[in-house]
Design a protein around this motif. Structure first.
Motif, PDB file in Angstrom:
ATOM      1  N   ALA A  61       0.828  -1.201   0.000  1.00 34.00           N
ATOM      2  CA  ALA A  61       0.000   0.000   0.000  1.00 34.00           C
ATOM      3  C   ALA A  61       0.865   1.256   0.000  1.00 34.00           C
ATOM      4  O   ALA A  61       0.583   2.227  -0.719  1.00 34.00           O
ATOM      5  N   GLY A  62       1.938   1.240   0.788  1.00 31.68           N
ATOM      6  CA  GLY A  62       2.852   2.382   0.794  1.00 31.68           C
ATOM      7  C   GLY A  62       3.474   2.601  -0.568  1.00 31.68           C
ATOM      8  O   GLY A  62       3.609   3.750  -1.029  1.00 31.68           O
ATOM      9  N   GLY A  63       3.856   1.512  -1.237  1.00 34.39           N
ATOM     10  CA  GLY A  63       4.425   1.632  -2.580  1.00 34.39           C
ATOM     11  C   GLY A  63       3.444   2.200  -3.575  1.00 34.39           C
ATOM     12  O   GLY A  63       3.814   2.997  -4.450  1.00 34.39           O
ATOM     13  N   LEU A  64       2.177   1.816  -3.454  1.00 29.28           N
ATOM     14  CA  LEU A  64       1.151   2.375  -4.344  1.00 29.28           C
ATOM     15  C   LEU A  64       1.022   3.879  -4.163  1.00 29.28           C
ATOM     16  O   LEU A  64       0.924   4.638  -5.132  1.00 29.28           O
ATOM     17  N   VAL A  65       1.019   4.323  -2.906  1.00 24.38           N
ATOM     18  CA  VAL A  65       0.900   5.761  -2.637  1.00 24.38           C
ATOM     19  C   VAL A  65       2.102   6.519  -3.195  1.00 24.38           C
ATOM     20  O   VAL A  65       1.952   7.565  -3.834  1.00 24.38           O
ATOM     21  N   VAL A  66       3.308   5.976  -2.978  1.00 24.21           N
ATOM     22  CA  VAL A  66       4.515   6.636  -3.495  1.00 24.21           C
ATOM     23  C   VAL A  66       4.481   6.700  -5.017  1.00 24.21           C
ATOM     24  O   VAL A  66       4.818   7.726  -5.621  1.00 24.21           O
ATOM     25  N   GLY A  67       4.072   5.610  -5.662  1.00 20.45           N
ATOM     26  CA  GLY A  67       3.982   5.607  -7.127  1.00 20.45           C
ATOM     27  C   GLY A  67       3.012   6.642  -7.638  1.00 20.45           C
ATOM     28  O   GLY A  67       3.294   7.346  -8.625  1.00 20.45           O
ATOM     29  N   LEU A  68       1.865   6.772  -6.998  1.00 20.97           N
ATOM     30  CA  LEU A  68       0.880   7.777  -7.405  1.00 20.97           C
ATOM     31  C   LEU A  68       1.411   9.191  -7.198  1.00 20.97           C
ATOM     32  O   LEU A  68       1.212  10.079  -8.047  1.00 20.97           O
ATOM     33  N   MET A  69       2.085   9.421  -6.079  1.00 18.86           N
ATOM     34  CA  MET A  69       2.651  10.751  -5.816  1.00 18.86           C
ATOM     35  C   MET A  69       3.709  11.114  -6.853  1.00 18.86           C
ATOM     36  O   MET A  69       3.804  12.265  -7.296  1.00 18.86           O
ATOM     37  N   ALA A  70       4.529  10.111  -7.245  1.00 16.90           N
ATOM     38  CA  ALA A  70       5.569  10.376  -8.244  1.00 16.90           C
ATOM     39  C   ALA A  70       4.957  10.617  -9.617  1.00 16.90           C
ATOM     40  O   ALA A  70       5.415  11.485 -10.370  1.00 16.90           O
ATOM     41  N   ARG A  71       3.917   9.863  -9.948  1.00 12.26           N
ATOM     42  CA  ARG A  71       3.301   9.987 -11.278  1.00 12.26           C
ATOM     43  C   ARG A  71       2.572  11.326 -11.428  1.00 12.26           C
ATOM     44  O   ARG A  71       2.703  12.005 -12.457  1.00 12.26           O
ATOM     45  N   TYR A  72       1.801  11.704 -10.405  1.00  7.70           N
ATOM     46  CA  TYR A  72       0.950  12.883 -10.545  1.00  7.70           C
ATOM     47  C   TYR A  72       1.454  14.096  -9.755  1.00  7.70           C
ATOM     48  O   TYR A  72       0.871  15.173  -9.851  1.00  7.70           O
ATOM     49  N   GLY A  73       2.525  13.905  -8.991  1.00  7.16           N
ATOM     50  CA  GLY A  73       3.121  15.022  -8.273  1.00  7.16           C
ATOM     51  C   GLY A  73       4.422  15.470  -8.916  1.00  7.16           C
ATOM     52  O   GLY A  73       4.483  16.457  -9.637  1.00  7.16           O
ATOM     53  N   SER A  74       5.480  14.697  -8.682  1.00  8.39           N
ATOM     54  CA  SER A  74       6.779  14.985  -9.283  1.00  8.39           C
ATOM     55  C   SER A  74       7.612  13.714  -9.307  1.00  8.39           C
ATOM     56  O   SER A  74       7.763  13.040  -8.278  1.00  8.39           O
ATOM     57  N   GLU A  75       8.146  13.387 -10.472  1.00  5.28           N
ATOM     58  CA  GLU A  75       8.983  12.196 -10.599  1.00  5.28           C
ATOM     59  C   GLU A  75      10.278  12.339  -9.808  1.00  5.28           C
ATOM     60  O   GLU A  75      10.953  11.347  -9.513  1.00  5.28           O
ATOM     61  N   LYS A  76      10.623  13.577  -9.426  1.00  6.39           N
ATOM     62  CA  LYS A  76      11.862  13.820  -8.695  1.00  6.39           C
ATOM     63  C   LYS A  76      11.860  13.193  -7.308  1.00  6.39           C
ATOM     64  O   LYS A  76      12.908  13.087  -6.673  1.00  6.39           O
ATOM     65  N   ILE A  77      10.685  12.800  -6.796  1.00  3.60           N
ATOM     66  CA  ILE A  77      10.659  12.206  -5.462  1.00  3.60           C
ATOM     67  C   ILE A  77      11.081  10.741  -5.500  1.00  3.60           C
ATOM     68  O   ILE A  77      11.297  10.130  -4.453  1.00  3.60           O
ATOM     69  N   ARG A  78      11.208  10.152  -6.679  1.00  2.00           N
ATOM     70  CA  ARG A  78      11.667   8.770  -6.770  1.00  2.00           C
ATOM     71  C   ARG A  78      13.146   8.691  -6.403  1.00  2.00           C
ATOM     72  O   ARG A  78      13.902   9.614  -6.629  1.00  2.00           O
ATOM     73  N   GLY A  79      13.541   7.561  -5.827  1.00  2.00           N
ATOM     74  CA  GLY A  79      14.951   7.367  -5.528  1.00  2.00           C
ATOM     75  C   GLY A  79      15.294   7.736  -4.102  1.00  2.00           C
ATOM     76  O   GLY A  79      14.436   8.097  -3.301  1.00  2.00           O
ATOM     77  N   HIS A  80      16.597   7.673  -3.801  1.00  2.00           N
ATOM     78  CA  HIS A  80      17.012   7.832  -2.412  1.00  2.00           C
ATOM     79  C   HIS A  80      17.591   9.197  -2.083  1.00  2.00           C
ATOM     80  O   HIS A  80      18.183   9.370  -1.020  1.00  2.00           O
ATOM     81  N   GLY A  81      17.435  10.175  -2.960  1.00  2.00           N
ATOM     82  CA  GLY A  81      17.722  11.549  -2.580  1.00  2.00           C
ATOM     83  C   GLY A  81      19.079  12.069  -3.007  1.00  2.00           C
ATOM     84  O   GLY A  81      19.176  13.115  -3.653  1.00  2.00           O
TER      85      GLY A  81
END
Length: 526
Positions: A61-81
């Motif tokens: 469920a956490g992964g689904l939320v992160v994927g949605l945030m990256a897709r519709y928010g900003s792809e820059k949040i993917r990865g370890h920083g």
């Protein structure tokens, strides 16, 4: 420099506040998901028994939320920083979108709070860096000044997360600044100090993982065994790095959108959590047990195997989370496992060495690994063996891995990153050293001097200054003038190769300096 330093002070304070808020947010999500209560304290998902379906499904469920945030928010949040911050510095002019400052910590809190085996430090590096970058963009500063404030915010957040100011400064120098100059070093230190002071007000000033021990004498054979720990740490670093990018390559082959990858990574995490629940989450409690010598054999083996696998494989899915805390845990488990057969020094000694070794091998930051370990534990007696273990792991890692877990990601995006600190020969040679003074060269130099200031350089100008002058004014040659204005010679782009050739000669030519055996000289007549 002084103006940027003044701006770095409030940025450091804001970076510390951001780190504090992120830790509380992780606590809120973890408590809500696994303990069904409202609480901001950091707790381990696996500290108590949970229903198997919760352990399995929460990370998905956490992964689904992160994927949605990256897709519709900003792809820059993917990865370890860290790779994202490095990429912003290298090719983005140190510009970070304002929405990343909000989305990155939220996505990290969701990822870690639902059981993700990641650290908070990568997201806080991106968030603190975003704070510095946004302020710099608002005041229309140069790209170099934006870089300095971005790194200042990132380092302050790191210092506040682990109460490790010196390690944060070293991390900034070894991984983010790409230089060691007063114009950037001083503001970064100012931000780190500011962030550490604010952190003390919010959280406290004690070490994160204090290792209680009486003063001990560390023998030479302990230092020798530290080499073995270092080699083992490098092998773990090799395996973990390979696993991360093996997983990334597998995810890239999937015939589905990358938005769904973090959920698949969550499945891997959930399955690992069923085997070893204590591998879930940030794991500060487990790191503490490892470093204080209280970890059981089952915990040591479980973390070394399960944590390494689920962290490496799920990180390749592109979810949000840092690499440092997992590296601490894996390294501590490695050292604790070796401590089962090595002679006892004090509780947690070998775990400390394993931690420093894996950090030195995974991140290619050996000094940062040593100082981090010392600041986390305050076990200053262990300095020399820590240095041996970390640098050994670094050396072996360089031999067996072309790039680190951080720089490999940069390279896969088509960028080249050099982390070697060497003296630039263009900075050590002057125009007078490389100019030509023949008759034809002098005639050409006098013609150039007559054209004006853009076509002349001083005899004491460095070749770096000459190169900048050529680039700035758009011409490939100049006259070299003495202080009194006399024309001394001609210099062009080809002349700059003189310094490079000297550097190449020193690196490749082998010469015998001593013609006689050492200690045997010619007889002096008496």
């Amino acid at each position: 420099m002084l103006v940027i330093t003044a701006w770095a002070l409030p940025i450091g304070a804001l970076g510390a506040v951001a780190a504090w808020l992120l830790q509380m947010l992780i606590g809120v999500v973890t408590n809500a998901v696994f303990y069904h209560r409202w609480d901001t304290s950091l707790v381990a998902p696996g500290a108590t028994h949970h229903a198997w379906w919760l352990v399995l499904l929460a990370p998905i469920a956490g992964g689904l939320v992160v994927g949605l945030m990256a897709r519709y928010g900003s792809e820059k949040i993917r990865g370890h920083g860290m790779p994202e911050a490095i990429e912003s510095i290298l090719v983005g002019g140190s510009r970070v979108e304002p929405k990343v400052a909000g989305l990155k910590p939220i996505s990290a809190a969701v990822s870690i709070g639902t059981g993700g085996p990641f650290g908070a430090e990568g997201p806080i590096i991106m968030t603190g860096g975003a704070i510095g970058s946004i302020l710099a963009q608002h005041f229309r500063l140069t790209a170099d000044e934006r870089k300095t404030l971005l790194v200042a915010g990132a380092a302050a957040g790191m210092a506040a997360t682990f109460n490790s100011p010196l390690a944060a400064v070293l991390l900034a120098v070894e991984l983010l600044l790409f230089e060691w100059r007063p114009r950037s070093f001083v503001p970064v230190v100012a931000a780190v100090v500011s962030g550490t002071v604010v952190r003390g007000m919010l959280i406290g000033t004690g070490p994160i993982f204090p290792v209680p021990h009486a003063p001990v004498t560390i023998n030479w054979h302990d230092d020798a065994l530290a080499v073995v720990v270092g080699i083992s740490g490098a092998l773990v670093a090799y395996g973990a790095t390979r696993l991360v990018y093996f997983a990334e390559d597998l995810f890239r082959r999937l015939p589905i959108h990358w938005m769904w990858w973090p959920a698949i990574g969550g499945l891997i995490i959930g399955l690992g959590g069923l085997v070893e629940p204590r591998a879930l989450g940030v794991g500060y409690d487990v790191i503490d047990q490892l470093l204080t010598g209280h970890a059981t054999i089952d915990l040591i083996i479980g973390i070394l195997v399960v944590k390494t696998l689920i962290w490496s494989l799920s990180l390749g899915s592109g979810t949000s989370g840092g690499v440092l805390a997992p590296t601490f845990m894996i390294g501590g488990a490695l050292g604790a496992a070796m401590g089962l057969v090595f002679p006892s020094v004090f509780p947690g000694f070998w775990a400390m060495l394993g931690l420093a070794a894996v950090v030195g091998g995974v991140m290619r930051s050996p000094l940062t690994g040593v100082v981090f370990t010392l600041e986390l534990t305050h076990a200053w007696d262990a300095l020399v063996p820590l240095l041996v273990a970390s640098v050994t792991a670094y050396a072996v890692s360089v031999l067996v891995l072309k790039r680190s877990v951080l720089t490999e990601k940069i390279a896969r995006r088509g960028l080249h990153l050099s982390r070697d600190y060497t003296t630039d020969p263009l900075e050590t040679f002057f125009a007078a050293d490389a100019m030509r003074t023949g008759d034809d060269a002098m005639e050409l130099a006098r013609e150039l001097a007559a054209r004006g200031a853009h076509f002349v350089v001083g005899e004491r100008d460095t070749l770096r200054h000459v190169a900048y002058s050529f680039a700035q004014h758009g011409h490939p040659e100049a006259a070299v003038l003495a202080e009194d204005g006399q024309v001394l010679g001609h210099i062009d782009v080809q002349s700059l190769l003189t310094a490079r050739l000297h550097d190449l000669t020193e690196a490749t030519e082998r010469t015998q300096v001593f013609r006689r055996p050492l200690g045997i000289g010619s007889r002096v007549p008496g």
